[in-house]
Design a protein around this motif. Structure first.
Motif, PDB file in Angstrom:
ATOM      1  N   SER A 194     -14.762  36.479 -28.669  1.00  0.00           N
ATOM      2  CA  SER A 194     -13.671  36.120 -29.564  1.00  0.00           C
ATOM      3  C   SER A 194     -12.831  35.067 -28.862  1.00  0.00           C
ATOM      4  O   SER A 194     -12.922  34.887 -27.655  1.00  0.00           O
ATOM      5  N   GLY A 195     -12.011  34.377 -29.638  1.00  0.00           N
ATOM      6  CA  GLY A 195     -11.132  33.370 -29.032  1.00  0.00           C
ATOM      7  C   GLY A 195      -9.998  34.061 -28.300  1.00  0.00           C
ATOM      8  O   GLY A 195     -10.040  35.251 -28.022  1.00  0.00           O
ATOM      9  N   PHE A 196      -8.985  33.278 -27.947  1.00  0.00           N
ATOM     10  CA  PHE A 196      -7.801  33.898 -27.363  1.00  0.00           C
ATOM     11  C   PHE A 196      -7.045  34.558 -28.502  1.00  0.00           C
ATOM     12  O   PHE A 196      -6.259  33.919 -29.184  1.00  0.00           O
TER      13      PHE A 196
ATOM     14  N   THR B 296      -4.773  37.179 -28.780  1.00  0.00           N
ATOM     15  CA  THR B 296      -3.339  37.409 -28.726  1.00  0.00           C
ATOM     16  C   THR B 296      -2.657  36.201 -28.105  1.00  0.00           C
ATOM     17  O   THR B 296      -2.909  35.861 -26.959  1.00  0.00           O
TER      18      THR B 296
ATOM     19  N   ILE C 293      -0.259  34.420 -26.032  1.00  0.00           N
ATOM     20  CA  ILE C 293       0.566  34.928 -24.940  1.00  0.00           C
ATOM     21  C   ILE C 293       1.681  33.945 -24.677  1.00  0.00           C
ATOM     22  O   ILE C 293       1.442  32.754 -24.473  1.00  0.00           O
TER      23      ILE C 293
ATOM     24  N   GLN D 250       4.164  31.669 -22.937  1.00  0.00           N
ATOM     25  CA  GLN D 250       4.259  31.081 -21.605  1.00  0.00           C
ATOM     26  C   GLN D 250       5.519  31.599 -20.941  1.00  0.00           C
ATOM     27  O   GLN D 250       6.531  31.860 -21.600  1.00  0.00           O
ATOM     28  N   ASP D 251       5.460  31.750 -19.678  1.00  0.00           N
ATOM     29  CA  ASP D 251       6.615  32.219 -18.933  1.00  0.00           C
ATOM     30  C   ASP D 251       7.677  31.131 -18.932  1.00  0.00           C
ATOM     31  O   ASP D 251       7.671  30.230 -18.090  1.00  0.00           O
TER      32      ASP D 251
ATOM     33  N   PRO E 205      10.646  31.992 -15.503  1.00  0.00           N
ATOM     34  CA  PRO E 205      10.112  32.893 -14.486  1.00  0.00           C
ATOM     35  C   PRO E 205      11.243  33.489 -13.666  1.00  0.00           C
ATOM     36  O   PRO E 205      12.301  32.892 -13.509  1.00  0.00           O
ATOM     37  N   THR E 206      10.953  34.683 -13.207  1.00  0.00           N
ATOM     38  CA  THR E 206      11.956  35.362 -12.403  1.00  0.00           C
ATOM     39  C   THR E 206      12.349  34.466 -11.232  1.00  0.00           C
ATOM     40  O   THR E 206      11.490  33.995 -10.503  1.00  0.00           O
ATOM     41  N   PRO E 207      13.631  34.237 -11.053  1.00  0.00           N
ATOM     42  CA  PRO E 207      14.019  33.398  -9.914  1.00  0.00           C
ATOM     43  C   PRO E 207      13.701  34.115  -8.608  1.00  0.00           C
ATOM     44  O   PRO E 207      13.719  35.334  -8.535  1.00  0.00           O
ATOM     45  N   ALA E 208      13.387  33.319  -7.635  1.00  0.00           N
ATOM     46  CA  ALA E 208      13.098  33.911  -6.332  1.00  0.00           C
ATOM     47  C   ALA E 208      14.347  34.590  -5.804  1.00  0.00           C
ATOM     48  O   ALA E 208      15.456  34.134  -6.071  1.00  0.00           O
ATOM     49  N   PRO E 209      14.131  35.675  -5.085  1.00  0.00           N
ATOM     50  CA  PRO E 209      15.312  36.352  -4.536  1.00  0.00           C
ATOM     51  C   PRO E 209      16.096  35.425  -3.606  1.00  0.00           C
ATOM     52  O   PRO E 209      15.536  34.527  -2.982  1.00  0.00           O
ATOM     53  N   GLN E 210      17.361  35.688  -3.553  1.00  0.00           N
ATOM     54  CA  GLN E 210      18.228  34.865  -2.702  1.00  0.00           C
ATOM     55  C   GLN E 210      17.914  35.129  -1.238  1.00  0.00           C
ATOM     56  O   GLN E 210      17.511  36.220  -0.874  1.00  0.00           O
ATOM     57  N   PRO E 211      18.091  34.104  -0.450  1.00  0.00           N
ATOM     58  CA  PRO E 211      17.941  34.335   0.994  1.00  0.00           C
ATOM     59  C   PRO E 211      18.900  35.415   1.454  1.00  0.00           C
ATOM     60  O   PRO E 211      20.028  35.505   0.952  1.00  0.00           O
TER      61      PRO E 211
ATOM     62  N   HIS F 138      12.088  35.946   2.018  1.00  0.00           N
ATOM     63  CA  HIS F 138      12.474  34.654   1.460  1.00  0.00           C
ATOM     64  C   HIS F 138      13.645  34.063   2.247  1.00  0.00           C
ATOM     65  O   HIS F 138      14.655  34.720   2.460  1.00  0.00           O
ATOM     66  N   GLY F 139      13.496  32.848   2.697  1.00  0.00           N
ATOM     67  CA  GLY F 139      14.575  32.186   3.414  1.00  0.00           C
ATOM     68  C   GLY F 139      14.539  32.410   4.916  1.00  0.00           C
ATOM     69  O   GLY F 139      15.158  31.682   5.676  1.00  0.00           O
TER      70      GLY F 139
ATOM     71  N   SER G 165       7.275  33.451  -3.997  1.00  0.00           N
ATOM     72  CA  SER G 165       6.894  32.840  -5.269  1.00  0.00           C
ATOM     73  C   SER G 165       7.865  33.232  -6.366  1.00  0.00           C
ATOM     74  O   SER G 165       8.235  34.397  -6.489  1.00  0.00           O
ATOM     75  N   PRO G 166       8.294  32.260  -7.171  1.00  0.00           N
ATOM     76  CA  PRO G 166       9.164  32.596  -8.298  1.00  0.00           C
ATOM     77  C   PRO G 166       8.399  33.212  -9.469  1.00  0.00           C
ATOM     78  O   PRO G 166       8.996  33.569 -10.464  1.00  0.00           O
TER      79      PRO G 166
ATOM     80  N   GLN H 124      -7.016  36.087 -19.213  1.00  0.00           N
ATOM     81  CA  GLN H 124      -7.864  36.666 -20.262  1.00  0.00           C
ATOM     82  C   GLN H 124      -9.358  36.518 -19.967  1.00  0.00           C
ATOM     83  O   GLN H 124     -10.175  37.171 -20.611  1.00  0.00           O
TER      84      GLN H 124
ATOM     85  N   LEU I 208      -9.280  26.643 -29.392  1.00  0.00           N
ATOM     86  CA  LEU I 208      -9.540  27.329 -28.130  1.00  0.00           C
ATOM     87  C   LEU I 208      -8.976  26.529 -26.958  1.00  0.00           C
ATOM     88  O   LEU I 208      -8.354  27.073 -26.045  1.00  0.00           O
TER      89      LEU I 208
ATOM     90  N   ARG J  75       4.724  25.090 -13.424  1.00  0.00           N
ATOM     91  CA  ARG J  75       4.825  25.316 -14.867  1.00  0.00           C
ATOM     92  C   ARG J  75       4.185  24.175 -15.641  1.00  0.00           C
ATOM     93  O   ARG J  75       3.422  24.377 -16.579  1.00  0.00           O
TER      94      ARG J  75
ATOM     95  N   LYS K  98     -14.751  30.459 -21.966  1.00  0.00           N
ATOM     96  CA  LYS K  98     -15.023  31.155 -23.232  1.00  0.00           C
ATOM     97  C   LYS K  98     -16.025  30.382 -24.076  1.00  0.00           C
ATOM     98  O   LYS K  98     -16.965  30.943 -24.635  1.00  0.00           O
TER      99      LYS K  98
ATOM    100  N   MET L 257     -19.650  31.692 -25.298  1.00  0.00           N
ATOM    101  CA  MET L 257     -20.040  31.831 -26.704  1.00  0.00           C
ATOM    102  C   MET L 257     -21.387  31.187 -26.968  1.00  0.00           C
ATOM    103  O   MET L 257     -22.197  31.694 -27.724  1.00  0.00           O
TER     104      MET L 257
END
Lengths: 472, 483
Positions: free
Chosen positions: A452-454, A456, A458, A460-461, A464-470, B88-89, B117-118, B140, B304, B351, B366, B370
């Protein structure tokens, strides 16, 4: 001390000829004079003493030899009893003929006869110990073997000429052990308590542990010892006997690592070419490794070059699947789309047995062409995708009982072909994407490949979660 | 329809460099020989060294190499290292770096702060492959992929790095991988080159010059042929203005006759090669527009590959084109994506890059699957090296950069006989050194050749007095990654 015992013990096999010849001659003469009218010479009495002396010395040496072990205990005991009996009869002979000087013909007949019998039995048992029970009658005619209580001789197993036919144990491992191990590790001379004559006996192991442990070389005493430094005390074969060649040792190790299978043809074991070459080297058979194929198909000689040329000139790309096989992989890229003709298809029959992989995707192949394709008995992989093929065409393919992979993508087939595909015994995968075959059909048909194709989407992020602070 | 006459003069692949032409020569010239008796007449007699068959049964018949130029960051995409986030840091410990060299760009930095990594990581598919949130589409198809997390190289800068990955040597001049394969395996389709190169256009990034797909000392016909995203996909292929195809044909025909005359007097491989190239160019006038025309692709296929599938010169369009070329029998297709060289603004770079490449890369897997083509098509994804665990330049709350790092990086492969749903090799907690199962570029080359049925030690070319091969004197097949 042990060395001294062994040193003396081994003289048994030299000394034994003395009592045998003296006592056999004596017994013979006694029997002769018991029937002969001539007078028995009295000197025979003194010779009995010589016979007794030789028998006692030989028995003593024999006992010392038995202490060193390595022989079948029961067989040794039996030999010992008969040896002692022989000595005892010699003693009776000496006492009767020399000490109390009997002259009666009955005395001569009885003592001579018994001595001859015990001597023969003891000698034969001793011979069996050193040479094995088969030794004497090994080359006897089958009629004689039958009288002696042996089975009629089997015709020897034909030497292997094609590795693909060889059996992993019978033709590879067993002959190697026969060659280098079994002279000492057999039922009558079980050195170290180890028997290497049959598969079952190998598994039993010996005094030092298990000879083989499947997939574990370091636990397999056999592997450990044949791979030691030759100067090491535990090295096998011991005592300066011809060792295994490196290839032979590697093959034994490989066999153990492969789980030490008791049987199985090399062709069926799907062995890597390098290993096959090693095996060919180890058992010293003059096969070219090209006799072997990696496809699990029977050996085929190379196709005449003229036939390959003919196919190439028609536009096929006809290539042996590897240099080790004569089976062909045929592609049809050269001529472009929709260009296949009757002439092309029927030409394939010239290489009928040799075609194992055939790619006729997007060639314009039609239903009736498949009746020709179906005559290729060794086809493993067939690509007829992107062609105007319908259910009708697929019906022809039921003869392809070797077929493993079938590409039907973008053809005009429908669900109706599925019962036909179900009947192909070796089918592993069939590609039916972009056809009218229903997705539900994949249930209970693991060979059907529909992607099947993609499905669901999804997200895109975005953030993204920011990196933790130093921390500092 | 019968076998059409060759478009040109019937004088095809004159050098005897194609198996077919060679077979014909052999058949005509040596017909009296008991050919069937020869064990392998082709390899024994073929002067071109073109393999008459592969050494072992190939698992893959072709390679699509999705080259990620610049060096994608392994710890932001594939190789999850929570310790970098935890520390980190903090300064990169000397015990980890062990005095190893840095590039000129960060060697003078007063501090080498670790950068976590962020991106978040999760496990995907039945194989529980670890992937970053930046790769939702690759996730996937994770069960079809074999990740090699322990790649390493000696090269620390792009030029030598790409040259190493492409040719097996940091020093320019050796034949590229694709050229070796063209030389060894030959072409399956007379109308297309056996080695085609596609490049993302307009992306900037480190320059990619044609020497990366050059045939080096191999005959020039094994050069990679670049297809451009332009109305002239291959430069100088079309007839000059005012010249018809017929007159072009006639001109080449006359030229060939002259060449043949010359050849009759002196056998010149370069000239033979030249003739073959003229022929190929002429045939490509028809075949290239056909293969680059996406109008017969279904909407579902275009979907696709994503929104850029029909935009020529994008990574998505090139992935789709790669599949089309694979369908036509092209042996080696290399798709170059530039722009992974994130010395600064790494989060934004990842990104941007993954948005361009993630879906098309996964879509290619994919799509091939197929069509039943993933079995014998090997897809390779990766660049020349990885990136450092420490920040290059200024580190702010949500921004940093990473320098080049050759000591460990991740590549992935799919299809064509590699073990699906498997991850090979382990790096340390800092993603700096390899802990287990390192795979050198030479090992990768040896393994890829093995999958194509080639014993990497036996495909050689004699030049300047010695036999060269792609892996030179190195290379071990990485058996655990074989299916």
């Amino acid at each position: 001390m042990e060395d001294l015992i062994l040193f003396l013990g081994r003289f048994h096999v030299v000394a034994l000829h003395l009592p045998i010849s003296i006592l056999a001659l004596l017994a013979g003469l006694e029997i002769y004079f018991s029937f002969s009218p001539r007078e028995r010479p009295s000197v025979l009495g003194s010779i009995w003493f010589l016979g007794l002396l030789a028998a006692v010395i030989t028995s003593g040496l024999g006992y010392l030899l038995s202490l060193s072990g390595g022989y079948n205990e029961d067989a040794v005991n039996l030999h010992l009893i008969w040896g002692v009996a022989t000595t005892f009869i010699a003693l009776i002979g000496w006492v009767a003929f020399s000490l109390i000087a009997r002259r009666g013909k009955a005395w001569s007949l009885v003592i001579g006869g018994v001595q001859l019998a015990t001597l023969s039995v003891a000698g034969h048992l001793g011979g069996n110990l050193t040479h094995g029970p088969e030794f004497l009658f090994e080359y006897a005619p089958n009629s004689v073997r039958g009288l002696a209580g042996f089975d009629a001789k089997q015709a020897p197993r034909a030497p292997v000429s094609d590795l693909a036919d060889a059996d992993i144990f019978v033709d590879v491992i067993h002959p190697l052990l026969e060659l280098r191990c079994v002279t000492c590790h057999n039922p009558s001379k079980t050195k170290g308590g180890l028997l290497l004559d049959t598969y079952d006996n190998i598994l039993l192991g010996g005094d030092s542990g298990l000879a083989i442990v499947a997939r574990d070389l370091s636990a397999s005493e056999l592997s450990v010892r044949i791979n030691l430094d030759p100067a090491h005390d535990d090295y096998m074969p011991s005592g300066g006997k011809t060792p295994f060649t490196p290839a032979q040792a590697q093959v034994i190790d490989w066999w153990i690592l492969s789980g030490a299978p008791p049987s199985g043809s090399l062709a069926a074991l799907n062995i890597e070419p390098d290993t096959l070459a090693l095996i060919a080297d180890a058992i010293d058979i003059q096969v070219t490794v090209s006799n072997l194929n990696e496809l699990g198909l029977p050996f085929l000689p190379k196709l005449p070059l003229a036939v390959i040329m003919e196919l190439e000139n028609l536009g096929f790309d006809a290539t042996p699947i590897s240099e080790k096989t004569a089976y062909l992989d045929i592609d049809f890229y050269r001529l472009g789309e929709d260009s296949i003709s009757e002439e092309h298809v029927t030409a394939l029959l010239r290489a009928r047995d040799h075609i194992a992989q055939l790619n006729l995707g997007n060639s314009g192949l039609q239903d009736h062409h498949l009746s020709v394709i179906a005559q290729l008995p060794n086809l493993l992989k067939l690509d007829i995708s992107k062609n105007p093929i319908s259910n009708e065409g697929i019906r022809h393919l039921r003869a392809l009982d070797q077929l493993e992979i079938l590409n039907l993508h973008a053809t005009q087939i429908t669900d109706e072909v599925l019962p036909l595909l179900d009947k192909l015994p070796n089918l592993e995968r069939a590609f039916v994407w972009s056809t009218a075959v229903n997705l539900d059909a994949t249930i209970d048909r693991p060979y059907l490949q529909i992607e099947s194709g993609f499905t669901t989407p999804i997200p895109q992020d975005e953030k993204p979660t920011p990196a933790p602070q130093p921390e500092r | 329809m019968n076998h059409p006459e060759p478009l040109c003069t019937g004088f095809e692949d004159t050098a005897g460099l194609s198996r077919r032409a060679f077979l014909n020569k052999l058949g005509l010239g040596m017909g009296g020989l008991a050919l069937a008796d020869l064990v392998n007449p082709l390899s024994a007699l073929d002067p071109s060294a073109l393999l008459s068959s592969t050494h072992i049964a190939p698992k893959a018949k072709r390679i699509i190499f999705l080259y990620q130029s610049g060096g994608p960051s392994q710890m932001d995409l594939f190789d999850h290292k929570p310790r970098l986030n935890a520390e980190h840091g903090q300064e990169l410990p000397d015990s980890v770096r062990q005095g190893q060299r840095l590039t000129g760009m960060s060697t003078n930095q007063s501090s080498l702060p670790l950068a976590g990594s962020p991106f978040t990581f999760d496990h995907y598919g039945e194989s529980r492959a670890t992937l970053s949130s930046a790769l939702p589409y690759t996730a996937q198809v994770a069960d079809d992929i074999c990740f090699v997390k322990s790649m390493y190289t000696e090269a620390i800068n792009h030029g030598p790095g790409v040259t190493m990955m492409q040719t097996g040597s940091q020093i320019p001049g050796r034949p590229s991988f694709g050229s070796w394969m063209s030389y060894g395996l030959g072409s399956m389709n007379d109308n297309l080159p056996s080695y085609v190169v596609l490049k993302t256009t307009g992306g900037g990034g480190q320059p990619l010059t044609s020497r990366y797909w050059d045939a080096g000392f191999l005959p020039g016909k094994h050069n990679g042929v670049q297809f451009r995203a332009d109305k002239d996909a291959v430069l100088y292929l079309n007839n000059p203005q005012g010249v018809s195809r017929r007159s072009r044909h006639a001109a080449i025909e006359h030229l060939q006759q002259l060449h043949e005359k010359q050849l009759a007097e002196t056998s010149d491989p370069a000239l033979e090669n030249h003739i073959a190239q003229y022929e190929m160019a002429f045939r490509m006038q028809a075949s290239v527009p056909e293969v680059t025309d996406l109008s017969d692709e279904s909407q579902s296929t275009l979907d696709l590959y994503g929104k850029n599938a029909t935009k020529p010169g994008t990574f998505a369009a090139n992935c789709l084109l790669a599949r089309r070329l694979a369908e036509k029998g092209v042996r080696f297709i290399q798709v170059f994506e530039q722009g992974w060289d994130a010395h600064s603004n790494l989060p934004e770079n990842i990104r941007k890059q993954t948005e361009k490449t993630d879906q098309p890369s996964a879509a290619l897997i994919k799509d091939l699957k197929m069509r039943g083509m993933l079995d014998d098509t090997l897809v390779v994804w990766g660049g020349e090296f990885g990136r450092t665990n420490y920040c290059q330049g200024k580190m702010t709350a949500d921004n940093f950069g990473r320098d080049h790092h050759p000591r460990c990086f991740t590549m992935w492969m799919a299809g064509g006989g590699v073990r699906p749903g498997y991850s090979h090799g382990i790096t340390d907690d800092y993603c700096y050194n390899i802990v287990q199962d390192g795979v050198h570029v030479h090992d990768l080359h040896a393994t890829l050749q093995h999958l194509l049925g080639i014993n990497h030690e036996r495909l050689t070319f004699k030049y300047q007095g010695r036999h060269f091969r792609l892996t030179d004197v190195h290379g071990h097949i990485v058996k655990p990654i074989l299916a």
